[in-house]
Motif scaffolding. Structure first.
Motif, PDB file in Angstrom:
ATOM      1  N   GLU A  17       0.842  -1.190   0.000  1.00 13.08           N
ATOM      2  CA  GLU A  17       0.000   0.000   0.000  1.00 13.08           C
ATOM      3  C   GLU A  17       0.877   1.240   0.000  1.00 13.08           C
ATOM      4  O   GLU A  17       2.047   1.198   0.411  1.00 13.08           O
ATOM      5  CB  GLU A  17      -0.932   0.012   1.219  1.00 13.08           C
ATOM      6  CG  GLU A  17      -0.219   0.149   2.553  1.00 13.08           C
ATOM      7  CD  GLU A  17      -1.199   0.387   3.714  1.00 13.08           C
ATOM      8  OE1 GLU A  17      -2.274   0.965   3.472  1.00 13.08           O
ATOM      9  OE2 GLU A  17      -0.858   0.015   4.849  1.00 13.08           O
ATOM     10  N   VAL A  18       0.311   2.330  -0.473  1.00 11.25           N
ATOM     11  CA  VAL A  18       1.002   3.622  -0.475  1.00 11.25           C
ATOM     12  C   VAL A  18       0.239   4.549   0.450  1.00 11.25           C
ATOM     13  O   VAL A  18      -0.992   4.651   0.362  1.00 11.25           O
ATOM     14  CB  VAL A  18       1.077   4.210  -1.893  1.00 11.25           C
ATOM     15  CG1 VAL A  18       1.825   5.539  -1.879  1.00 11.25           C
ATOM     16  CG2 VAL A  18       1.751   3.227  -2.850  1.00 11.25           C
ATOM     17  N   THR A  51      17.211  11.166 -10.976  1.00 11.30           N
ATOM     18  CA  THR A  51      16.469   9.911 -11.123  1.00 11.30           C
ATOM     19  C   THR A  51      15.784   9.501  -9.836  1.00 11.30           C
ATOM     20  O   THR A  51      15.557   8.327  -9.591  1.00 11.30           O
ATOM     21  CB  THR A  51      17.423   8.789 -11.567  1.00 11.30           C
ATOM     22  OG1 THR A  51      18.551   8.764 -10.681  1.00 11.30           O
ATOM     23  CG2 THR A  51      17.890   8.989 -12.977  1.00 11.30           C
ATOM     24  N   GLY A  52      15.449  10.438  -8.997  1.00  6.74           N
ATOM     25  CA  GLY A  52      14.674  10.093  -7.816  1.00  6.74           C
ATOM     26  C   GLY A  52      15.514   9.826  -6.595  1.00  6.74           C
ATOM     27  O   GLY A  52      14.995   9.413  -5.571  1.00  6.74           O
ATOM     28  N   GLY A 136       9.771   9.679  -7.903  1.00  3.68           N
ATOM     29  CA  GLY A 136       8.525   9.772  -8.630  1.00  3.68           C
ATOM     30  C   GLY A 136       7.733   8.479  -8.544  1.00  3.68           C
ATOM     31  O   GLY A 136       8.184   7.493  -7.957  1.00  3.68           O
ATOM     32  N   SER A 137       6.568   8.471  -9.146  1.00  7.02           N
ATOM     33  CA  SER A 137       5.716   7.286  -9.072  1.00  7.02           C
ATOM     34  C   SER A 137       6.399   6.061  -9.651  1.00  7.02           C
ATOM     35  O   SER A 137       6.174   4.934  -9.187  1.00  7.02           O
ATOM     36  CB  SER A 137       4.392   7.550  -9.790  1.00  7.02           C
ATOM     37  OG  SER A 137       4.607   7.845 -11.171  1.00  7.02           O
ATOM     38  N   CYS A 181       1.260   7.553  -7.354  1.00  6.63           N
ATOM     39  CA  CYS A 181       2.147   6.510  -6.834  1.00  6.63           C
ATOM     40  C   CYS A 181       1.386   5.216  -6.590  1.00  6.63           C
ATOM     41  O   CYS A 181       1.867   4.119  -6.907  1.00  6.63           O
ATOM     42  CB  CYS A 181       2.808   6.986  -5.542  1.00  6.63           C
ATOM     43  SG  CYS A 181       3.961   8.359  -5.759  1.00  6.63           S
ATOM     44  N   ALA A 182       0.186   5.334  -6.041  1.00 14.37           N
ATOM     45  CA  ALA A 182      -0.620   4.149  -5.765  1.00 14.37           C
ATOM     46  C   ALA A 182      -1.001   3.430  -7.055  1.00 14.37           C
ATOM     47  O   ALA A 182      -0.973   2.196  -7.128  1.00 14.37           O
ATOM     48  CB  ALA A 182      -1.864   4.532  -4.975  1.00 14.37           C
ATOM     49  N   ASP A 183      -1.348   4.196  -8.107  1.00 13.52           N
ATOM     50  CA  ASP A 183      -1.686   3.586  -9.389  1.00 13.52           C
ATOM     51  C   ASP A 183      -0.484   2.857  -9.983  1.00 13.52           C
ATOM     52  O   ASP A 183      -0.610   1.748 -10.521  1.00 13.52           O
ATOM     53  CB  ASP A 183      -2.177   4.650 -10.374  1.00 13.52           C
ATOM     54  CG  ASP A 183      -3.577   5.150 -10.050  1.00 13.52           C
ATOM     55  OD1 ASP A 183      -4.278   4.476  -9.262  1.00 13.52           O
ATOM     56  OD2 ASP A 183      -3.959   6.212 -10.570  1.00 13.52           O
ATOM     57  N   SER A 184       0.696   3.458  -9.897  1.00  6.50           N
ATOM     58  CA  SER A 184       1.904   2.830 -10.423  1.00  6.50           C
ATOM     59  C   SER A 184       2.224   1.546  -9.670  1.00  6.50           C
ATOM     60  O   SER A 184       2.645   0.545 -10.268  1.00  6.50           O
ATOM     61  CB  SER A 184       3.086   3.798 -10.335  1.00  6.50           C
ATOM     62  OG  SER A 184       2.932   4.873 -11.229  1.00  6.50           O
ATOM     63  N   VAL A 185       2.024   1.566  -8.372  1.00  9.25           N
ATOM     64  CA  VAL A 185       2.299   0.380  -7.565  1.00  9.25           C
ATOM     65  C   VAL A 185       1.296  -0.729  -7.874  1.00  9.25           C
ATOM     66  O   VAL A 185       1.675  -1.905  -7.933  1.00  9.25           O
ATOM     67  CB  VAL A 185       2.290   0.741  -6.068  1.00  9.25           C
ATOM     68  CG1 VAL A 185       2.257  -0.509  -5.196  1.00  9.25           C
ATOM     69  CG2 VAL A 185       3.523   1.577  -5.735  1.00  9.25           C
ATOM     70  N   ARG A 186       0.032  -0.366  -8.094  1.00 13.48           N
ATOM     71  CA  ARG A 186      -0.958  -1.393  -8.459  1.00 13.48           C
ATOM     72  C   ARG A 186      -0.573  -2.074  -9.768  1.00 13.48           C
ATOM     73  O   ARG A 186      -0.674  -3.297  -9.901  1.00 13.48           O
ATOM     74  CB  ARG A 186      -2.351  -0.768  -8.569  1.00 13.48           C
ATOM     75  CG  ARG A 186      -3.084  -0.649  -7.237  1.00 13.48           C
ATOM     76  CD  ARG A 186      -4.540  -0.303  -7.437  1.00 13.48           C
ATOM     77  NE  ARG A 186      -4.716   1.050  -7.929  1.00 13.48           N
ATOM     78  CZ  ARG A 186      -4.838   2.132  -7.143  1.00 13.48           C
ATOM     79  NH1 ARG A 186      -4.804   1.994  -5.834  1.00 13.48           N
ATOM     80  NH2 ARG A 186      -4.993   3.331  -7.671  1.00 13.48           N
ATOM     81  N   ARG A 187      -0.117  -1.310 -10.738  1.00 15.61           N
ATOM     82  CA  ARG A 187       0.300  -1.906 -12.010  1.00 15.61           C
ATOM     83  C   ARG A 187       1.547  -2.765 -11.812  1.00 15.61           C
ATOM     84  O   ARG A 187       1.666  -3.852 -12.396  1.00 15.61           O
ATOM     85  CB  ARG A 187       0.571  -0.808 -13.037  1.00 15.61           C
ATOM     86  CG  ARG A 187       0.921  -1.348 -14.408  1.00 15.61           C
ATOM     87  CD  ARG A 187       1.070  -0.236 -15.438  1.00 15.61           C
ATOM     88  NE  ARG A 187       1.352  -0.807 -16.745  1.00 15.61           N
ATOM     89  CZ  ARG A 187       2.551  -1.203 -17.124  1.00 15.61           C
ATOM     90  NH1 ARG A 187       3.584  -1.078 -16.296  1.00 15.61           N
ATOM     91  NH2 ARG A 187       2.740  -1.724 -18.323  1.00 15.61           N
ATOM     92  N   ALA A 188       2.492  -2.290 -10.999  1.00 13.01           N
ATOM     93  CA  ALA A 188       3.700  -3.068 -10.721  1.00 13.01           C
ATOM     94  C   ALA A 188       3.352  -4.400 -10.080  1.00 13.01           C
ATOM     95  O   ALA A 188       4.007  -5.420 -10.331  1.00 13.01           O
ATOM     96  CB  ALA A 188       4.636  -2.272  -9.824  1.00 13.01           C
ATOM     97  N   ARG A 189       2.303  -4.403  -9.253  1.00 13.89           N
ATOM     98  CA  ARG A 189       1.909  -5.658  -8.619  1.00 13.89           C
ATOM     99  C   ARG A 189       1.408  -6.663  -9.646  1.00 13.89           C
ATOM    100  O   ARG A 189       1.667  -7.862  -9.526  1.00 13.89           O
ATOM    101  CB  ARG A 189       0.840  -5.406  -7.550  1.00 13.89           C
ATOM    102  CG  ARG A 189       0.706  -6.574  -6.581  1.00 13.89           C
ATOM    103  CD  ARG A 189      -0.304  -6.315  -5.485  1.00 13.89           C
ATOM    104  NE  ARG A 189      -0.142  -7.271  -4.393  1.00 13.89           N
ATOM    105  CZ  ARG A 189      -0.533  -8.542  -4.444  1.00 13.89           C
ATOM    106  NH1 ARG A 189      -1.117  -8.998  -5.539  1.00 13.89           N
ATOM    107  NH2 ARG A 189      -0.335  -9.357  -3.419  1.00 13.89           N
TER     108      ARG A 189
END
Length: 509
Positions: A17-18, A51-52, A136-137, A181-189
C-alpha cells in the motif's frame, strides 16, 4: 485430508500500500541515495542524475557514523530503538537500482522476522519504507516490484515455513502525488504477479506438472481473470488436425500432449498479437538422451509457455485495447518404445515436413506446429514465440540476457523497448541469410537441426512457419533459470519474459 505436497499456486505475494504517513508500531526503513564520490557495481558515481535519489539525505550524520555508502541493494541495520531500523541504498536512482533495493530490503526484513520469531518475540507482519522526496511514481513502482519478487519463495519442505513479512507500506510524505504513486504500484503488482506465476509453473516438479496439469493451471488462471478464456485441445484433436510435431515429441510419454489456447478480446480492438510459448513439461532429450548431470533442471523447459500463460493473465487484468491470442504446445519429451527417433520425418500442421536429426531439439518441432496453426487460423498482425530453445544462447549472451531474433525491425524495437520498461534485457541477434539454405531438407521440406550457429539456425527453422508475418523469436535458455539471488531474481525459475510480453501487448494498444 492429505496435505498437498505443493505450495499454493499462484504464490501469495506481499500486500503493498502507499500512504502519506508512517505508522508508529511498524518498523521503518529509509531509502538513501548513493553518496557523492562512491561508485556502484557499474563504476558510476552517486548523485549524478535526476532519477529520484539526488536529494541530500536528512540522515547524513547517521550515514557517516555507520559508514553507509548508499549503493543499490546495501541494507544497514540501525542500532537503537529510535528512528529507522534500516537504511537501504538506492544508488543513483535508476529503475534497476530501485528494484535491487526493494529485493534486498525485503530479504533483510524477512530475515529479521525469522530471527525475532526464533528469539521468542513477535515477528512484524508489516514493514514500511520512506522513499526520497525526489522519488517519482515510477520509483515507487520499481521498489515495489523488487520487494514483491525478491521475497518470492517456492519450497516443498515438510517444515513449517519461516515467518515472513506479509505487508509493505510505502510512505510518500505530505504533499506527494499519492494517487499517482498508488496507481503505479498497483500496475507493478500485476507485473510482479505475472513473473511470480511463471516462476510457480516453472518450479513445479515434473511428477506433478504434465501437459494436462499445465493446461489445468491455464484454465484456473482464466477462471480467476475476467476477459480471459482458455480452450484445451487433446491428443485426438491434435491428430485430427495434423499436429505431427507435437504428437511426435509427446509420443514417448504416458502423459499425452495438449495445445493450450488463451484468448483476450477487448471490444473495439483493431490490432491482434499472437504469442506462442514452448511448453515441454519435462525434457529427457528423448532417444538423443541428455546427460544425467543437470537433467533434473529440465522441469523448467516449459518456461516460455509459463511466461506466455502468466502474461496473458496480467494482460487481461490490465485490459489494454489490443486483441491477444496465445498458444502453448505442451508435451513431455520422454524415452519409450513409442518415442520418435532421429531420422524420422514429421508432417506439421499445414502440411510442411521436417527431417528429425536430434530428438533433443524438440522445442522447435512443437513451436512449428503452433506457429503454423496460429498464422493460418488467426491471421494476427504480429507473432512472438518464447522458448528455452538453444544452449547456444547461454554461451552467446550468458544467463541474464535473452536472445531476440526478428524478421521485422519495428517489432524488434518494440520487444527491446518493452524489455527495458519491464526490467528484462534483450539483445538482438542476426538472422543470417547465409545460413537459410542450411535449413532446407534432403527428403523433407526442412531439417530440424541443420549445421551452423545453433541459435541462428533454430530461429531460421522457425521462420519457415511464420507465413511471412512480422515475427520475433525470444530465446530465454539463459535467463529462464538462476542458481542465485541477483536484483529481484531468486534461485529457480525466474519468470523471465512474462513482463516483457505484457509491456509489448500494451505497446500495440
Amino acid at each position: 485430508m492429505a496435505r498437498s505436497p505443493l505450495p499454493p499456486v499462484p504464490t501469495r505475494l506481499l500486500d503493498v500500500e502507499v500512504a502519506d504517513t508512517a505508522r508508529r508500531a511498524a518498523p521503518l526503513a529509509v531509502l538513501v541515495p548513493q553518496q557523492s564520490g562512491e561508485t556502484d557495481e557499474t563504476g558510476a558515481t552517486g548523485n549524478t542524475e535526476d532519477t529520484g535519489a539526488t536529494e541530500p539525505s536528512p540522515h547524513a550524520g547517521l550515514l557517516t557514523e555507520l559508514g553507509v555508502t548508499g549503493k543499490a541493494g546495501e541494507v544497514q541495520t540501525v542500532p537503537g530503538d529510535s528512528g529507522p531500523r534500516w537504511l537501504v541504498g538506492v544508488g543513483g536512482g535508476t529503475g534497476r537500482q530501485y528494484r535491487s533495493a526493494g529485493a534486498a530490503f525485503i530479504r533483510a526484513a524477512n530475515a529479521y522476522a525469522a530471527a525475532e520469531s526464533e528469539a521468542g518475540a513477535r515477528p512484524p507482519r508489516t514493514v514500511q519504507v520512506e522513499l526520497p522526496a525526489a522519488a517519482g511514481s515510477e520509483h515507487y513502482a520499481e521498489f515495489a516490484l523488487g520487494a514483491l519478487l525478491g521475497g518470492y519463495r517456492y519450497e516443498l519442505s515438510s517444515a513449517d515455513p519461516e515467518p515472513a513479512v506479509r505487508a509493505l507500506r510505502l510512505v510518500t510524505g505530505p504533499g506527494h502525488q499519492l494517487p499517482a504513486c498508488a496507481d503505479s504500484v498497483r500496475r507493478a503488482r500485476e507485473l510482479a504477479a505475472a513473473s511470480a506465476f511463471a516462476r510457480d509453473l516453472a518450479n513445479t516438479p515434473a511428477n506433478v506438472k504434465d501437459p494436462a496439469w499445465l493446461a489445468g493451471m491455464a484454465e484456473r488462471a482464466a477462471g480467476d481473470t475476467s476477459g480471459l478464456s482458455v480452450t484445451v485441445r487433446d491428443e485426438e484433436w491434435l491428430a485430427a488436425k495434423g499436429f505431427g510435431g507435437l504428437l511426435a515429441v509427446g509420443g514417448g510419454s504416458a502423459s499425452p500432449p495438449r495445445l493450450i489456447e488463451l484468448s483476450y478480446r477487448p471490444r473495439g480492438a483493431t490490432r491482434h498479437l499472437l504469442l506462442v510459448g514452448k511448453g515441454i513439461t519435462f525434457d529427457t532429450g528423448g532417444i538423443s538422451i541428455k546427460p544425467a548431470d543437470g537433467m533434473h533442471l529440465m522441469r523448467t523447459d516449459m518456461s516460455g509457455g509459463a511466461a506466455v500463460i502468466a502474461a496473458m493473465r496480467a494482460i487481461a487484468a490490465l485490459r489494454p485495447g489490443v486483441r491477444v491470442t496465445a498458444l502453448v504446445p505442451a508435451a513431455e519429451n520422454h524415452v519409450s518404445g513409442s518415442a520418435y527417433r532421429p531420422g524420422d520425418v514429421v508432417r506439421h500442421y499445414g502440411g510442411r515436413t521436417t527431417e528429425v536429426a536430434n530428438t533433443d531439439a524438440e522445442g522447435r518441432l512443437v513451436l512449428a506446429d503452433a506457429l503454423a496453426y496460429g498464422v493460418r487460423h488467426f491471421g494476427p498482425d504480429a507473432l512472438v514465440d518464447v522458448a528455452t530453445l538453444t544452449g547456444a544462447m547461454k554461451v552467446s549472451l550468458g544467463l541474464r540476457t535473452g536472445g531476440l531474433f526478428a524478421s521485422d525491425d519495428d517489432l524488434a524495437e518494440r520487444v527491446r523497448a518493452a524489455g527495458e520498461r519491464a526490467g528484462e534485457q534483450w539483445w538482438r541477434m542476426p538472422l543470417l541469410e547465409a545460413h537459410a539454405e542450411d535449413v532446407r531438407g534432403e527428403i523433407a521440406d526442412v531439417r530440424q537441426a541443420p549445421p551452423g550457429p545453433a541459435g541462428i539456425t533454430a530461429a531460421l527453422f522457425l521462420r519457415e512457419f511464420t507465413g511471412g508475418l512480422p515475427w520475433a523469436h525470444l530465446d530465454i535458455a539463459g535467463p529462464a533459470r538462476s542458481d542465485k539471488n541477483y536484483d529481484e531474481v531468486v534461485p529457480g525459475g525466474t519468470g523471465f519474459a512474462a513482463r516483457t510480453l505484457v509491456e509489448l501487448a500494451e505497446s500495440f494498444a
